[in-house]
Design a protein around this motif. Structure first.
Motif, PDB file in Angstrom:
ATOM      1  N   THR A 111       0.716  -1.358  -0.119  1.00 23.49           N
ATOM      2  CA  THR A 111       0.013   0.059   0.037  1.00 23.49           C
ATOM      3  C   THR A 111       1.001   1.446  -0.173  1.00 23.49           C
ATOM      4  O   THR A 111       0.370   2.324  -0.224  1.00 23.49           O
ATOM      5  CB  THR A 111      -0.783   0.081   1.104  1.00 23.49           C
ATOM      6  N   VAL A 112       2.179   1.125   0.158  1.00 28.15           N
ATOM      7  CA  VAL A 112       2.927   2.181   0.256  1.00 28.15           C
ATOM      8  C   VAL A 112       4.472   2.013  -0.446  1.00 28.15           C
ATOM      9  O   VAL A 112       5.036   0.833  -0.380  1.00 28.15           O
ATOM     10  CB  VAL A 112       3.552   2.642   1.587  1.00 28.15           C
ATOM     11  N   PHE A 113       4.967   2.666  -1.341  1.00 27.69           N
ATOM     12  CA  PHE A 113       6.087   2.874  -2.021  1.00 27.69           C
ATOM     13  C   PHE A 113       7.115   3.511  -1.060  1.00 27.69           C
ATOM     14  O   PHE A 113       6.857   4.652  -0.758  1.00 27.69           O
ATOM     15  CB  PHE A 113       6.194   3.373  -3.423  1.00 27.69           C
ATOM     16  N   ASP A 135      -0.465  -0.786  10.114  1.00 30.53           N
ATOM     17  CA  ASP A 135      -1.212  -1.688   9.067  1.00 30.53           C
ATOM     18  C   ASP A 135      -0.878  -1.457   7.671  1.00 30.53           C
ATOM     19  O   ASP A 135      -1.226  -1.967   6.604  1.00 30.53           O
ATOM     20  CB  ASP A 135      -2.648  -1.690   9.378  1.00 30.53           C
ATOM     21  N   GLU A 136      -0.170  -0.413   7.305  1.00 32.46           N
ATOM     22  CA  GLU A 136       0.569  -0.228   5.863  1.00 32.46           C
ATOM     23  C   GLU A 136       1.323  -1.303   5.629  1.00 32.46           C
ATOM     24  O   GLU A 136       2.151  -1.549   6.454  1.00 32.46           O
ATOM     25  CB  GLU A 136       1.180   1.425   6.083  1.00 32.46           C
ATOM     26  N   VAL A 137       1.353  -1.424   4.396  1.00 35.89           N
ATOM     27  CA  VAL A 137       2.306  -2.540   3.742  1.00 35.89           C
ATOM     28  C   VAL A 137       3.245  -1.933   2.859  1.00 35.89           C
ATOM     29  O   VAL A 137       2.884  -1.182   1.886  1.00 35.89           O
ATOM     30  CB  VAL A 137       1.521  -3.514   3.035  1.00 35.89           C
ATOM     31  N   VAL A 138       4.382  -1.851   3.219  1.00 33.77           N
ATOM     32  CA  VAL A 138       5.547  -1.156   2.716  1.00 33.77           C
ATOM     33  C   VAL A 138       6.334  -2.043   1.387  1.00 33.77           C
ATOM     34  O   VAL A 138       6.481  -3.033   1.732  1.00 33.77           O
ATOM     35  CB  VAL A 138       6.336  -0.494   3.227  1.00 33.77           C
ATOM     36  N   TRP A 139       6.239  -1.644   0.308  1.00 33.16           N
ATOM     37  CA  TRP A 139       7.023  -2.137  -0.862  1.00 33.16           C
ATOM     38  C   TRP A 139       8.363  -1.514  -0.587  1.00 33.16           C
ATOM     39  O   TRP A 139       8.641  -0.305  -0.728  1.00 33.16           O
ATOM     40  CB  TRP A 139       6.582  -1.448  -1.811  1.00 33.16           C
ATOM     41  N   PHE A 140       9.329  -2.241   0.039  1.00 30.98           N
ATOM     42  CA  PHE A 140      10.649  -2.090   0.207  1.00 30.98           C
ATOM     43  C   PHE A 140      11.664  -2.788  -1.024  1.00 30.98           C
ATOM     44  O   PHE A 140      11.847  -3.988  -0.896  1.00 30.98           O
ATOM     45  CB  PHE A 140      11.172  -2.367   1.471  1.00 30.98           C
ATOM     46  N   ASP A 141      12.283  -2.030  -1.777  1.00 26.18           N
ATOM     47  CA  ASP A 141      12.879  -2.842  -3.170  1.00 26.18           C
ATOM     48  C   ASP A 141      13.862  -3.810  -2.703  1.00 26.18           C
ATOM     49  O   ASP A 141      13.625  -4.911  -3.355  1.00 26.18           O
ATOM     50  CB  ASP A 141      13.645  -1.621  -3.703  1.00 26.18           C
ATOM     51  N   LEU A 142      14.490  -3.909  -1.744  1.00 20.64           N
ATOM     52  CA  LEU A 142      15.597  -4.739  -1.441  1.00 20.64           C
ATOM     53  C   LEU A 142      14.881  -6.279  -0.889  1.00 20.64           C
ATOM     54  O   LEU A 142      15.529  -7.186  -1.026  1.00 20.64           O
ATOM     55  CB  LEU A 142      16.638  -4.473  -0.122  1.00 20.64           C
ATOM     56  N   LYS A 166       5.349   1.120 -12.013  1.00 19.12           N
ATOM     57  CA  LYS A 166       4.182   0.215 -11.952  1.00 19.12           C
ATOM     58  C   LYS A 166       3.629   0.276 -10.549  1.00 19.12           C
ATOM     59  O   LYS A 166       2.409   0.230 -10.157  1.00 19.12           O
ATOM     60  CB  LYS A 166       4.689  -1.078 -12.391  1.00 19.12           C
ATOM     61  N   THR A 167       4.908   0.558  -9.401  1.00 20.32           N
ATOM     62  CA  THR A 167       4.694   0.271  -8.108  1.00 20.32           C
ATOM     63  C   THR A 167       3.734   1.393  -7.551  1.00 20.32           C
ATOM     64  O   THR A 167       2.986   1.143  -6.771  1.00 20.32           O
ATOM     65  CB  THR A 167       5.781  -0.021  -7.403  1.00 20.32           C
ATOM     66  N   LYS A 172      -0.270   3.911  -4.824  1.00 17.98           N
ATOM     67  CA  LYS A 172      -0.901   5.567  -5.191  1.00 17.98           C
ATOM     68  C   LYS A 172      -0.440   6.049  -3.658  1.00 17.98           C
ATOM     69  O   LYS A 172      -0.951   7.188  -3.359  1.00 17.98           O
ATOM     70  CB  LYS A 172      -2.498   5.458  -4.958  1.00 17.98           C
ATOM     71  N   LYS A 173       0.638   5.678  -3.216  1.00 18.03           N
ATOM     72  CA  LYS A 173       1.353   6.411  -1.867  1.00 18.03           C
ATOM     73  C   LYS A 173       2.798   6.306  -1.964  1.00 18.03           C
ATOM     74  O   LYS A 173       3.268   5.214  -2.221  1.00 18.03           O
ATOM     75  CB  LYS A 173       0.565   5.935  -0.691  1.00 18.03           C
ATOM     76  N   VAL A 174       3.624   7.350  -1.885  1.00 17.20           N
ATOM     77  CA  VAL A 174       5.061   7.217  -1.774  1.00 17.20           C
ATOM     78  C   VAL A 174       5.411   8.007  -0.289  1.00 17.20           C
ATOM     79  O   VAL A 174       4.901   9.186   0.062  1.00 17.20           O
ATOM     80  CB  VAL A 174       5.834   8.090  -2.823  1.00 17.20           C
ATOM     81  N   VAL A 175       6.214   7.327   0.422  1.00 13.55           N
ATOM     82  CA  VAL A 175       6.689   7.897   1.738  1.00 13.55           C
ATOM     83  C   VAL A 175       8.323   7.680   1.381  1.00 13.55           C
ATOM     84  O   VAL A 175       8.866   6.751   1.329  1.00 13.55           O
ATOM     85  CB  VAL A 175       6.255   6.833   2.774  1.00 13.55           C
ATOM     86  N   MET A 176       8.889   8.769   1.658  1.00 13.90           N
ATOM     87  CA  MET A 176      10.389   9.170   1.524  1.00 13.90           C
ATOM     88  C   MET A 176      11.016   9.066   2.897  1.00 13.90           C
ATOM     89  O   MET A 176      10.481   9.933   3.786  1.00 13.90           O
ATOM     90  CB  MET A 176      10.666  10.614   0.859  1.00 13.90           C
ATOM     91  N   VAL A 177      11.856   8.177   3.204  1.00 15.24           N
ATOM     92  CA  VAL A 177      12.647   8.221   4.264  1.00 15.24           C
ATOM     93  C   VAL A 177      13.736   9.702   4.315  1.00 15.24           C
ATOM     94  O   VAL A 177      14.466   9.872   3.386  1.00 15.24           O
ATOM     95  CB  VAL A 177      13.547   7.115   4.362  1.00 15.24           C
ATOM     96  N   MET A 178      13.572  10.496   5.309  1.00 10.76           N
ATOM     97  CA  MET A 178      14.678  11.405   5.714  1.00 10.76           C
ATOM     98  C   MET A 178      15.379  11.065   7.077  1.00 10.76           C
ATOM     99  O   MET A 178      14.653  10.904   8.002  1.00 10.76           O
ATOM    100  CB  MET A 178      14.055  12.714   5.660  1.00 10.76           C
TER     101      MET A 178
END
Length: 588
Positions: A111-113, A135-142, A166-167, A172-178
């Motif tokens: 649910t989250v890139f 409950d968010e499901v993160v897509w983590f490339d590694l 595609k992802t 439909k949501k991007v979360v950037m780590v800072m």
């Protein structure tokens, strides 16, 4: 002290405690004990999964990954641990039966890139993910993509591009780590900026995740002075960002050039996403703070941001609220109370409400001189604004006197590159510009201010472009039309890229370009002036720009000049009618 602590944040990470998976990085021999029975049992090799935030630390533990490892090290370990199946780590875990029973149910459609830098440690990423909804499901490339590639034949850029698009379209949501600010590493990495561009392109939502302790420092910092961080997110320079491979740099460069409208357009799209997020953070703090003074500090910051976005009514409301709270709690002559009042004066001046601006600034300046002294940055800010207002009221001699004194003090106390110094320098140049016999002094100050702003803010920063535009107008006044035209054309292009075609400042520069064409009096230049001013009038009317009537009057003047030169012939009338039809269609 806060900033020093922030910049060193990523250098002081502790390892995970034993209970959270601090083990040897040697692979567990049982991990690859049985190969995948079928691709379907793991969702298929082509199906990419994410992991629920609450189970992210457990996955790291089960994969025997060290908290201090960074992207390349994690990739190497994941490749070892999935050597048999050659699947993405999460697909492998989902199909391994009882070995990963604890997390199998939490390996789901993402649910989250998650956008991050490979130099971040797993500790950085884990602590950032911990601040998201569990409950968010993160897509983590590694973990979500297959890491087994032939070293002699790496994946082409197009694979990464298509995977990201595609992802992001899927989540439909991007979360950037800072992990640092006011200059986050992620905003210097080309892939992270590309991911943010894709977020904007697909209309996806955007958020930022930081480790909890860093977020507290971040909120404290922007509560005290948000300007450094806001300047950073407004001034992203995609062209200067770096990628690990030259192929990636070239590939992203081609996408930006041929499909994304150029680097300036990407900078604009990325900055808009970041500014939307930053405004949302400030609004959440205003609405959620239980402490009146803390809320007032965030209202002040939000008001200044709104003013910088030319949202004058919103800025007035926030700054008024901050001023009233501070006046009640701290007193009418407290430094912070007067600082909010000073920005109210700035807002009124730029809003064109000169009477209110005059009342606020004159009173505020007198009180600041008593409360904090003549050389305090806040006092000099108000003094420079007051001098600029005097010039805007055509009281040029008075404005000149105030601004000259302010500039001398600001150079001495704050330095030549300080924001207050540069604002005062620009305002004094504008004042000289309107005084007969002071054009040479005006040009000298404009050029100094322009070079310093280019160096500190970049060539496409709004303040840089403001000074460039003013200098071009001076050249028009001095009938140096070639210089004026070239500078206006460059300024207009950069403003369209950086601020958008219908931003008030962009339209003002468009109008000034028309005047530079008109001043040259040749038929070709008058036709160019007419074409620019026709479009300008349409856009100004739609935007209710304050110069729309002036632009309309100038357009009529240009048409009259052109007709006199053409002698009112049929050819000129046909050219005019065709161009008018074209502009009308564009307006519709």
């Amino acid at each position: 002290k806060i900033l020093a602590g922030i910049e060193s944040h990523t250098q002081t990470r502790s390892h995970l405690p034993e209970s959270q998976g601090h083990r040897s990085t040697a692979p567990n021999s049982s991990f690859c004990a049985s190969p995948m029975s079928t691709g379907e049992s793991a969702g298929g090799a082509d199906r990419e999964f994410g992991i629920r935030c609450k189970s992210f630390p457990k996955v790291i533990e089960l994969l025997n990954l060290h908290a201090g490892t960074t992207g390349p090290e994690v990739q190497a370990e994941v490749k070892k641990l999935t050597q048999t199946s050659k699947l993405p780590a999460l697909n492998h875990m989902k199909g391994e039966g009882s070995l990963f029973e604890e997390v199998r149910e939490d390996i789901r459609d993402p649910t989250v890139f998650l956008s991050h830098c490979w130099q971040f440690t797993l500790q950085d990423i884990m602590q950032s993910v911990a601040t998201l909804n569990e409950d968010e499901v993160v897509w983590f490339d590694l973990f979500s993509t297959q890491q087994h590639t032939d070293a002699a034949k790496p994946r082409p850029f197009e694979w990464y591009e298509q995977t990201i698009f595609k992802t992001v379209q899927r989540t439909k949501k991007v979360v950037m780590v800072m992990t640092s600010f006011p200059r986050p590493i992620t905003l210097t990495r080309l892939w992270c900026i590309f991911e943010l561009y894709v977020c904007a392109k697909t209309g996806s939502s955007f958020d930022v995740a930081m480790p909890k302790d860093l977020r507290e420092l971040f909120l404290q910092s922007i509560r005290e002075d948000h300007r450094a961080f806001y300047q950073t997110i407004c001034n992203v320079r995609t062209r200067e960002c770096k990628a690990g491979r030259k192929d990636d740099t070239d590939g992203i460069g081609k996408v930006i050039t041929f499909a994304a409208g150029g680097y300036g357009n990407v900078d604009l799209m990325v900055a808009e996403k970041l500014k939307e997020w930053f405004v949302r953070v400030l609004k959440e703090q205003v609405e959620g703070s239980s402490d009146a003074l803390e809320r007032a500090a965030f209202m002040h910051a939000l008001g200044v941001v709104y003013q910088q976005q030319a949202k004058h009514a919103d800025a007035e409301a926030q700054l008024q609220g901050a001023w009233e709270t501070r006046k009640e709690r701290l007193g009418e002559e407290h430094r912070d109370t007067l600082w909010s009042r000073s920005w109210m004066g700035w807002t009124y001046m730029h809003w064109g409400k000169h009477k209110q601006a005059q009342e606020v600034l004159e009173e505020c300046l007198a009180k600041q001189k008593e409360a904090v002294g003549q050389d305090h940055e806040h006092t000099l800010h108000t003094m420079g604004t007051w001098g600029g207002l005097l010039s805007a009221l055509h009281r040029f001699q008075e404005g000149e006197q105030v601004l000259e004194e302010c500039l001398v003090r600001a150079r001495r106390v704050l330095g030549a590159g300080n924001d207050v110094t540069l604002h005062t320098m620009n305002s004094l140049a504008v004042t000289y510009h309107h005084l007969d016999g002071k054009e040479e002094e005006a040009e000298k100050l404009y050029l100094e201010c322009l070079e310093r702003r280019k160096e500190q803010r970049g060539e496409s920063h709004p303040e840089t472009l403001q000074t460039m535009s003013n200098l071009a107008v001076l050249y028009t006044k001095e009938r140096e039309f070639a210089k004026a035209e070239a500078m206006h054309v460059e300024c207009w292009r950069r403003k369209r890229e950086a601020q958008g075609e219908n931003h008030p400042e962009t339209l003002t520069t468009m109008f000034n370009l028309g005047l530079a064409y008109e001043g040259q009096d040749s038929l070709v230049k008058l036709e160019q002036a007419e074409e620019v001013l026709e479009e300008c009038v349409v856009r100004m009317r739609a935007a209710q720009h304050q110069l729309s009537r002036m632009a309309d009057a100038r357009l009529k003047q240009v048409r009259a000049k052109r007709k006199r030169i053409e002698g009112g012939g049929m050819c000129g009338c046909l050219v005019f009618r065709r161009r008018r039809a074209k502009i009308s269609a564009a307006g519709q």
